[in-house]
Design a protein around this motif. Structure first.
Motif, mmCIF file in Angstrom:
data_model
loop_
_atom_site.group_PDB
_atom_site.id
_atom_site.type_symbol
_atom_site.label_atom_id
_atom_site.label_comp_id
_atom_site.label_asym_id
_atom_site.label_seq_id
_atom_site.Cartn_x
_atom_site.Cartn_y
_atom_site.Cartn_z
ATOM 1 N N PHE A 1 -63.927 48.830 18.651
ATOM 2 C CA PHE A 1 -64.768 49.672 19.497
ATOM 3 C C PHE A 1 -64.086 50.984 19.866
ATOM 4 O O PHE A 1 -64.738 51.994 20.014
ATOM 5 C CB PHE A 1 -65.145 48.883 20.755
ATOM 6 N N ASP B 1 -69.337 50.543 16.117
ATOM 7 C CA ASP B 1 -70.169 49.633 16.896
ATOM 8 C C ASP B 1 -70.651 48.521 15.944
ATOM 9 O O ASP B 1 -71.213 48.822 14.888
ATOM 10 C CB ASP B 1 -71.359 50.438 17.444
ATOM 11 N N ILE B 2 -70.419 47.283 16.327
ATOM 12 C CA ILE B 2 -70.760 46.138 15.452
ATOM 13 C C ILE B 2 -72.268 46.085 15.141
ATOM 14 O O ILE B 2 -72.655 45.558 14.099
ATOM 15 C CB ILE B 2 -70.248 44.810 16.095
ATOM 16 N N ALA C 1 -63.465 42.394 17.595
ATOM 17 C CA ALA C 1 -62.190 41.781 18.000
ATOM 18 C C ALA C 1 -62.500 40.663 18.999
ATOM 19 O O ALA C 1 -62.492 40.866 20.219
ATOM 20 C CB ALA C 1 -61.256 42.835 18.594
ATOM 21 N N VAL D 1 -70.058 42.498 23.335
ATOM 22 C CA VAL D 1 -70.617 42.382 21.987
ATOM 23 C C VAL D 1 -71.933 41.584 22.015
ATOM 24 O O VAL D 1 -72.926 41.978 21.396
ATOM 25 C CB VAL D 1 -69.598 41.694 21.052
ATOM 26 N N SER E 1 -62.592 37.666 21.511
ATOM 27 C CA SER E 1 -61.794 37.244 22.681
ATOM 28 C C SER E 1 -61.020 38.374 23.371
ATOM 29 O O SER E 1 -60.358 38.113 24.375
ATOM 30 C CB SER E 1 -60.802 36.102 22.348
ATOM 31 N N THR E 2 -61.086 39.605 22.862
ATOM 32 C CA THR E 2 -60.251 40.674 23.452
ATOM 33 C C THR E 2 -60.941 41.436 24.573
ATOM 34 O O THR E 2 -60.379 42.395 25.111
ATOM 35 C CB THR E 2 -59.806 41.697 22.384
ATOM 36 N N GLY E 3 -62.161 41.030 24.938
ATOM 37 C CA GLY E 3 -62.865 41.673 26.059
ATOM 38 C C GLY E 3 -62.707 40.832 27.307
ATOM 39 O O GLY E 3 -61.576 40.616 27.766
ATOM 40 N N VAL E 4 -63.811 40.302 27.818
ATOM 41 C CA VAL E 4 -63.745 39.505 29.051
ATOM 42 C C VAL E 4 -62.894 38.241 28.883
ATOM 43 O O VAL E 4 -62.407 37.714 29.891
ATOM 44 C CB VAL E 4 -65.152 39.127 29.590
ATOM 45 N N PHE E 5 -62.674 37.781 27.662
ATOM 46 C CA PHE E 5 -61.857 36.577 27.464
ATOM 47 C C PHE E 5 -60.358 36.867 27.515
ATOM 48 O O PHE E 5 -59.550 35.938 27.454
ATOM 49 C CB PHE E 5 -62.231 35.869 26.160
HETATM 50 P P1 ADP Z 1 -65.020 38.180 24.352
HETATM 51 O O1 ADP Z 1 -65.912 37.514 25.391
HETATM 52 O O2 ADP Z 1 -64.880 37.322 23.085
HETATM 53 O O3 ADP Z 1 -63.741 38.675 24.906
HETATM 54 P P2 ADP Z 1 -66.340 40.828 24.442
HETATM 55 O O4 ADP Z 1 -67.729 41.076 23.961
HETATM 56 O O5 ADP Z 1 -66.114 40.876 25.926
HETATM 57 O O6 ADP Z 1 -65.917 39.407 23.817
HETATM 58 O O7 ADP Z 1 -65.344 41.867 23.753
HETATM 59 C C1 ADP Z 1 -64.731 41.694 22.500
HETATM 60 C C2 ADP Z 1 -64.227 43.048 21.989
HETATM 61 O O8 ADP Z 1 -65.321 43.775 21.442
HETATM 62 C C3 ADP Z 1 -63.607 43.959 23.045
HETATM 63 O O9 ADP Z 1 -62.412 44.521 22.485
HETATM 64 C C4 ADP Z 1 -64.667 45.019 23.281
HETATM 65 O O10 ADP Z 1 -64.087 46.286 23.606
HETATM 66 C C5 ADP Z 1 -65.335 45.110 21.932
HETATM 67 N N1 ADP Z 1 -66.741 45.573 21.924
HETATM 68 C C6 ADP Z 1 -67.617 45.664 22.956
HETATM 69 N N2 ADP Z 1 -68.822 46.108 22.533
HETATM 70 C C7 ADP Z 1 -68.706 46.302 21.178
HETATM 71 C C8 ADP Z 1 -69.586 46.780 20.144
HETATM 72 N N3 ADP Z 1 -70.843 47.124 20.408
HETATM 73 N N4 ADP Z 1 -69.104 46.861 18.871
HETATM 74 C C9 ADP Z 1 -67.828 46.484 18.573
HETATM 75 N N5 ADP Z 1 -66.961 46.041 19.508
HETATM 76 C C10 ADP Z 1 -67.382 45.960 20.781
#
Ligand code: ADP
Length: 179
Positions: free
Chosen positions: A160, A16-17, A121, A40, A123-127
């Motif tokens: 994550f 977890d970041i 990581a 994040v 951009s790998t979530g909602v982006f």
């Molecule tokens: P973006 O909008 O840049 O895509 P996100 O926050 O939606 O960013 O997700 C980016 C990445 O971080 C995803 O792969 C997600 O699974 C991961 N992530 C979400 N929460 C955490 C956390 N607390 N610590 C580390 N990584 C996380």
């Protein structure tokens, strides 16, 4: 997994970041408005407390690829470096903008004499950036930038889940083969 590149240690972990107390700076996968939101950014703002949104307000909005820095407030880290990654396929060329995000985050860290930086990581979530493609860009950019850094000595990727960690390890092993 860790590799040495010049004076820089590059490390990949699962976690977890917001729980990286030994790192001087953590990177936020921010939105343009630098507001809490989900993923994040939500986790970082929750852990840092409301002072973080206050500190961000005058710095927003930011453009894809841009990085800005604030204190970490209630986080165990001295700084948060906020970067806006590209929305995959909408902010184009997405690979260049993602590389800019990593490069600019490292430049801002170095300018503040930061010794250790943890990245999620971006951009790998909602982006919507596919994990393996994003890992290629992220790791290649950090390896390229490593020789130019004056102060940063330790870069950690905090993934994550196990799948994201495995993908990053595979990509790094390919980019930087060890004997
Ligand atoms: P973006 O909008 O840049 O895509 P996100 O926050 O939606 O960013 O997700 C980016 C990445 O971080 C995803 O792969 C997600 O699974 C991961 N992530 C979400 N929460 C955490 C956390 N607390 N610590 C580390 N990584 C996380």
């Amino acid at each position: 997994m860790r590799v040495e590149k010049g004076n820089v240690t590059l490390e990949i972990v699962q976690g977890d970041i917001t729980k990286q107390p030994d790192m001087e700076a953590i990177v936020n996968a921010a939105n343009a408005e630098l507001m809490p939101g989900g993923g994040v950014a939500g986790a970082i703002h929750r852990a840092a407390g409301p002072e973080l949104a206050e500190a961000c307000r005058p710095l927003a909005p930011i453009r894809p690829g841009q990085a800005v820095i604030t204190p970490g407030f209630r986080l165990p880290n001295r700084y948060v470096i906020h970067v806006l990654g590209p929305v995959y396929g909408r902010d184009v060329p997405s690979d260049r903008l993602l590389a800019d995000a990593y490069r600019n985050a490292l430049k801002v860290a170095d300018a503040h004499k930061v010794r250790s930086v943890a990245f999620p990581a971006i951009s790998t979530g909602v982006f919507g950036y596919p994990m393996e493609e994003a890992a290629q860009v992220a790791l290649k950019t950090v390896l390229e930038e490593a020789s130019r850094l004056q102060h940063v000595r330790h870069v950690r990727f905090v993934l994550f889940d196990e799948r994201a960690r495995d993908i990053h390890e595979k990509v790094l092993a390919h980019l930087e083969p060890t004997t």
